[in-house]
Design an enzyme around this catalytic site. Structure first.
Site, short mmCIF file in Angstrom:
data_model
loop_
_atom_site.label_atom_id
_atom_site.label_comp_id
_atom_site.label_asym_id
_atom_site.label_seq_id
_atom_site.Cartn_x
_atom_site.Cartn_y
_atom_site.Cartn_z
N ASP A 83 1.22 -1.48 0.38
CA ASP A 83 -0.10 -0.06 0.11
C ASP A 83 0.96 1.62 0.03
OD1 ASP A 83 -2.86 1.34 -0.07
OD2 ASP A 83 -2.71 2.13 2.05
N PHE B 126 3.26 7.36 -13.09
CA PHE B 126 2.47 6.79 -12.64
C PHE B 126 1.30 7.90 -11.87
CE2 PHE B 126 3.58 3.54 -9.91
CZ PHE B 126 2.41 3.64 -9.13
N HIS C 293 10.24 5.17 -3.54
CA HIS C 293 9.47 4.77 -2.12
C HIS C 293 9.08 3.72 -2.04
CE1 HIS C 293 6.33 5.79 -5.05
NE2 HIS C 293 5.29 5.47 -3.48
P1 IMP Z 1 -3.14 2.10 -3.58
O1 IMP Z 1 -2.06 2.10 -2.30
O2 IMP Z 1 -3.31 0.87 -4.47
O3 IMP Z 1 -3.98 2.65 -2.53
O4 IMP Z 1 -2.65 3.71 -3.73
C1 IMP Z 1 -2.39 4.80 -3.20
C2 IMP Z 1 -2.29 6.31 -4.36
O5 IMP Z 1 -1.57 6.88 -4.42
C3 IMP Z 1 -2.61 6.31 -6.37
O6 IMP Z 1 -3.65 6.97 -6.25
C4 IMP Z 1 -1.11 6.26 -6.78
O7 IMP Z 1 -1.41 7.09 -7.54
C5 IMP Z 1 -0.53 7.23 -5.54
N1 IMP Z 1 1.00 5.99 -6.01
C6 IMP Z 1 1.70 5.42 -4.95
N2 IMP Z 1 2.30 5.00 -5.44
C7 IMP Z 1 2.75 6.20 -6.62
C8 IMP Z 1 3.72 6.39 -7.29
O8 IMP Z 1 5.24 5.67 -7.56
N3 IMP Z 1 3.52 7.73 -8.27
C9 IMP Z 1 2.13 8.20 -8.54
N4 IMP Z 1 1.64 7.79 -7.14
C10 IMP Z 1 1.25 6.61 -6.95
#
Ligand code: IMP
Length: 194
Positions: free
Chosen positions: A74, A152, A180
């Site tokens: 996450d 992304f 990260h």
């Molecule tokens: P989840 O972990 O699928 O709940 O998504 C986390 C949110 O943070 C999403 O909207 C992703 O677009 C954003 N996010 C997580 N990691 C990245 C990254 O490496 N680049 C850009 N957005 C990120």
């Protein structure tokens, strides 16, 4: 090596996000990453990235019958002017246009208010239920307009600390060493090796 299988160790990634799967494969050299074969994933209801990552990994563990590690992840973005939100709610922030929403929220906000960080938690669960964890943080700030085409999500507006351009401009090769997720994967690989 922490794999319980022989040959190239395989980890099953309990996520429906192909961008993250592609990144993770590049971040775990020597490991094959398969996406979990599941149509429906449980909703993210935890109060922390760790809880959500662990819930995904345990869900994957319950679905995956083979003797392979299962990974849950996450991540999110935290912005100073939003009281360090949206955080665990990042995926639900801004519906179809999260970048546009974040830029709109930050109109008129400068310097310290634009400080931000990406956070990633990775949890690995072995076939015997043993759990390992890796955490990664990337500090930075939010730019004023989208720039760049790689990565992304928020990458076109996230400028890492010590850099003058966005993650989307720095590109996927930079992300593989510095993101990260890269930091969390390195921590997890160390745990898998011990
Ligand atoms: P989840 O972990 O699928 O709940 O998504 C986390 C949110 O943070 C999403 O909207 C992703 O677009 C954003 N996010 C997580 N990691 C990245 C990254 O490496 N680049 C850009 N957005 C990120």
């Amino acid at each position: 090596m922490g794999s319980l299988a022989t040959g190239v160790p395989t980890a099953v990634f309990a996520s429906r996000n192909p961008d993250k799967a592609r990144e993770l494969e590049a971040l775990m050299p020597g490991w094959r990453i398969e996406q979990l074969a599941a149509d429906i994933f449980p909703p993210e209801v935890g109060d922390s990235y760790y809880e959500n990552a662990r819930a995904k990994a345990l869900f994957g563990r319950s679905v995956e019958k083979r003797q392979l590690w299962v990974l849950g992840e996450d991540s999110g973005i935290e912005v100073a002017a939003l009281d360090w939100g949206p955080g665990v709610f990042s995926a639900r922030f801004g519906a179809d246009d999260p970048v546009g929403r974040l830029l709109a929220e930050l109109v008129g906000i400068e310097s310290d208010g634009r400080r931000a960080r990406y956070v990633c938690e990775l949890v690995a669960v072995a076939p015997d239920g043993r759990e390992l964890r890796g955490t990664g943080i990337l500090e930075g700030r939010i730019g004023h307009e989208p720039r760049g085409s790689e990565g992304f999500g928020y990458d076109p507006i996230f400028v890492p600390e010590g850099e003058a351009i966005t993650v989307a401009e720095l590109g996927n090769a930079w992300k593989r060493s510095n993101s990260h997720r890269a930091r969390a994967a390195r921590a997890l690989l160390e745990a898998l090796d011990t």
